[in-house]
Design a protein around this motif. Structure first.
Motif, PDB file in Angstrom:
ATOM      1  N   VAL A   1      74.707  84.001  58.902  1.00  0.00           N
ATOM      2  CA  VAL A   1      76.102  84.226  59.313  1.00  0.00           C
ATOM      3  C   VAL A   1      77.012  83.823  58.159  1.00  0.00           C
ATOM      4  N   ILE A   2      77.963  84.669  57.826  1.00  0.00           N
ATOM      5  CA  ILE A   2      78.926  84.378  56.758  1.00  0.00           C
ATOM      6  C   ILE A   2      80.332  84.519  57.330  1.00  0.00           C
ATOM      7  N   LEU A   3      81.074  83.410  57.347  1.00  0.00           N
ATOM      8  CA  LEU A   3      82.461  83.396  57.831  1.00  0.00           C
ATOM      9  C   LEU A   3      83.382  83.375  56.617  1.00  0.00           C
ATOM     10  N   LYS A   4      84.162  84.421  56.446  1.00  0.00           N
ATOM     11  CA  LYS A   4      85.004  84.562  55.261  1.00  0.00           C
ATOM     12  C   LYS A   4      86.413  84.023  55.520  1.00  0.00           C
ATOM     13  N   ASP A   5      86.935  83.302  54.534  1.00  0.00           N
ATOM     14  CA  ASP A   5      88.285  82.730  54.629  1.00  0.00           C
ATOM     15  C   ASP A   5      88.478  82.036  55.973  1.00  0.00           C
ATOM     16  N   ALA A   6      87.577  81.110  56.244  1.00  0.00           N
ATOM     17  CA  ALA A   6      87.560  80.441  57.545  1.00  0.00           C
ATOM     18  C   ALA A   6      88.814  79.622  57.796  1.00  0.00           C
ATOM     19  N   GLN A   7      89.537  79.238  56.740  1.00  0.00           N
ATOM     20  CA  GLN A   7      90.755  78.451  56.944  1.00  0.00           C
ATOM     21  C   GLN A   7      91.827  79.258  57.689  1.00  0.00           C
TER      22      GLN A   7
END
Length: 554
Positions: A132-138
């Motif tokens: 799983v890759i969460l991009k720009d999680a901020q």
């Protein structure tokens, strides 16, 4: 992650940040990695068997999890996407609906799927490895969002590292955020997740990028020495470098050594908008009037720097003295003598909670990539502030202060990053920032103390402005030369002298006599003397203090 087939077999010369992921991954010590820093750059990947460049997400899929059957990605723009293994994922949910774009829905959906594959494996079904890759999680799990929905979302992401069924299965997650401090504390403070800083490319990596790009940019790169170009370009991203090459190739211009310094400064300032500024090092210490003992000491340090004796160099300087004594000018000259860039810290503070820390993260990783540089903090008493500021002084939070203090005292930076703080009020700079190990050398700059010194300063600056004051004229001017002159004050005096020479009859000496007859100092003498006293008390070595001021050291 119990099957050996999931291990990453990588060469031993990997960059440290990739090695950190590989070691944590292969040892099964971590199943979640928070990647911060240079996450929006391009990275070397292979597409259709060809070496090319791709996003960090593509790099992770290509390098770290190439044998994972299902790879899911999420960002707030594209929603939840199945990057690999659509047929496998489709057996569980045939089609993703529009609701999967919403952060809470998407994270819940991912969590349900991870539990589903883990439960199947526990029932003896074939194991499905999931990345799983969460991009720009901020953007969907920020540090400053008090809503319950955001806390619940961050909680679920953290649970991927805690639920035994998920931890024991072949599941790995990557949380991408440009600035670590902007991420939700449930994620940021999770001891089961590994924090990995993605740095700007090294000189060797830039050289490799140039070598790959040479065929597509024959004019821009021409026959230039790639290693030399890479050293000069240190501090920029691969994407910034590629954009520069494309522009040069379009204009049919070669990337010449003389072009690099301004182009590099422009690229880095664009990547850190409003946070830093480069000062072009055009002058040398020869341009500094007087200060012979100080210039000798600084040149000795520069000789040690060039000789590679980095352990003998100061971590930082504090330049103090009354307003107008040329503190910024000295820094420009010192940088020119050293031949290294000067990075000026600008408006890194932000009104939004967590944004200042994020700005500092971006600045610090740029400094690390530059190689040798000076970091100049002008008006340090205002820029850096004090913890819990009092009496109208600017306040700085404990977290921000800690970040700055830690970076200034980082022993790995000795001889690479030299901090220079300048102020006329050193008493307002936090004591801990001025201590040895952060600021090892305190440099005082003083106004003139005798008529002879005042005349020499006037003469030097007037000559620089093409106005000659003969040495023989000192006798005529001696009684009118103001006490405690500063370079800034004399610059203003000479400008007015030039204006009057253009509008009034008379020689330079005659006009200057008239000008000085009615001259009033721009800064009250009592304020100047108080700032002199502060500079004397901060001074590292008595030889830098004029005899007139040495009694103020007590």
């Amino acid at each position: 992650m119990s099957e050996p087939a999931t291990a990453v077999f990588a060469p031993p010369d990997l960059p440290a940040w990739i090695r950190q992921i590989v070691d944590g991954f292969n040892s099964q010590a971590h199943t979640q990695f928070i990647l911060s820093g240079n996450i929006h750059d391009t990275f070397p990947v292979r597409a259709n068997g060809q070496a090319t460049f791709g996003t960090l997400s593509e790099f992770l899929q290509d390098t770290i999890i190439p044998r994972y059957q299902v790879v899911l990605t999420y960002d707030i723009g594209n929603g939840l996407r199945v990057e690999r293994g659509g047929d496998i994922f489709g057996r569980w949910q045939e089609k993703l609906d529009a609701a999967s774009r919403a952060p809470r829905t998407a994270i819940e959906l991912i969590t349900h799927y991870l539990r589903f594959v883990a439960n199947l494996a526990r029932l003896g079904q074939p194991r499905t490895r999931v990345g799983v890759i969460l991009k720009d999680a901020q953007l969907f799990a920020p540090d400053d969002d008090p809503r319950l929905e955001t806390h619940a979302l961050a909680f679920l992401i953290r649970e991927w590292t805690r639920e035994p069924a998920l931890v024991q299965h072949d599941i790995v997650s990557f949380v991408l955020t440009e600035n670590f401090n902007e991420l939700h504390p449930l994620l940021r403070q999770n001891p089961l997740a590994a924090h990995v800083t993605v740095p700007l490319p090294t000189v060797a990596e830039l050289c490799e990028t140039l070598a790959r790009a040479r065929a597509a940019h024959p004019v821009a790169l021409g026959g230039g020495d790639l290693e030399d170009l890479s050293r000069q370009l240190a501090g920029i991203s691969r994407s910034g470098l590629m954009n520069l090459l494309k522009l040069k190739e379009h204009r049919r211009e070669a990337l010449a050594t003389g072009d690099i310094t301004p182009l590099k400064a422009q690229l880095i300032e664009q990547e850190c908008p409003g946070l830093i500024e480069f000062l072009a090092p055009k002058l040398t210490l020869d341009a500094v009037h007087g200060q012979d003992a100080l210039k000798r000491h600084l040149r000795q340090n520069l000789a040690l720097w060039r000789a590679g004796q980095l352990d003998l160099l100061p971590m930082g300087y504090l330049i103090c003295g009354p307003v107008g004594t040329g503190k910024t000018f000295l820094v420009r000259c010192l940088a020119g003598e050293a031949g290294v860039p000067v990075v000026v810290l600008r408006n890194f503070r932000d009104k939004w909670y967590g944004s200042t820390e994020g700005n500092l993260e971006r600045i610090f990783r740029t400094l690390k990539a530059l190689g040798r540089c000076y970091v100049f903090v002008d008006e340090a008493d205002q820029t850096l502030g004090r913890r819990g500021g009092t009496g109208g002084e600017p306040e700085v939070s404990g977290r921000i202060y800690s970040m700055i203090a830690q970076e200034m005292s980082n022993p790995d930076n000795r001889g690479r990053i030299v901090w220079i703080l300048a102020t006329s009020r050193p008493d307002r700079v936090e004591v801990d920032l001025k201590r040895p190990g952060r600021v090892d050398f305190k440099v005082p700059l003083f106004p003139t103390t005798t008529p002879e010194e005042g005349f020499q300063l006037l003469q030097a600056i007037a000559r620089h402005r093409r106005v000659e004051l003969p040495g023989a004229s000192f006798g005529e001017l001696k009684d009118r030369i103001p006490d405690l002159l500063t370079p800034g004050e004399v610059e203003a005096l000479v400008t007015e002298l030039r204006r009057r020479l253009a509008t009034e009859p008379g020689s330079a000496v005659e006009v200057l006599q008239k000008l000085l007859a009615n001259y009033l100092k721009p800064v009250p003498v009592e304020i100047l003397l108080e700032q002199v006293r502060l500079a004397v008390r901060e001074c590292s070595q008595a030889e830098f203090i004029p005899p007139r001021f040495r009694d103020l050291a007590g």
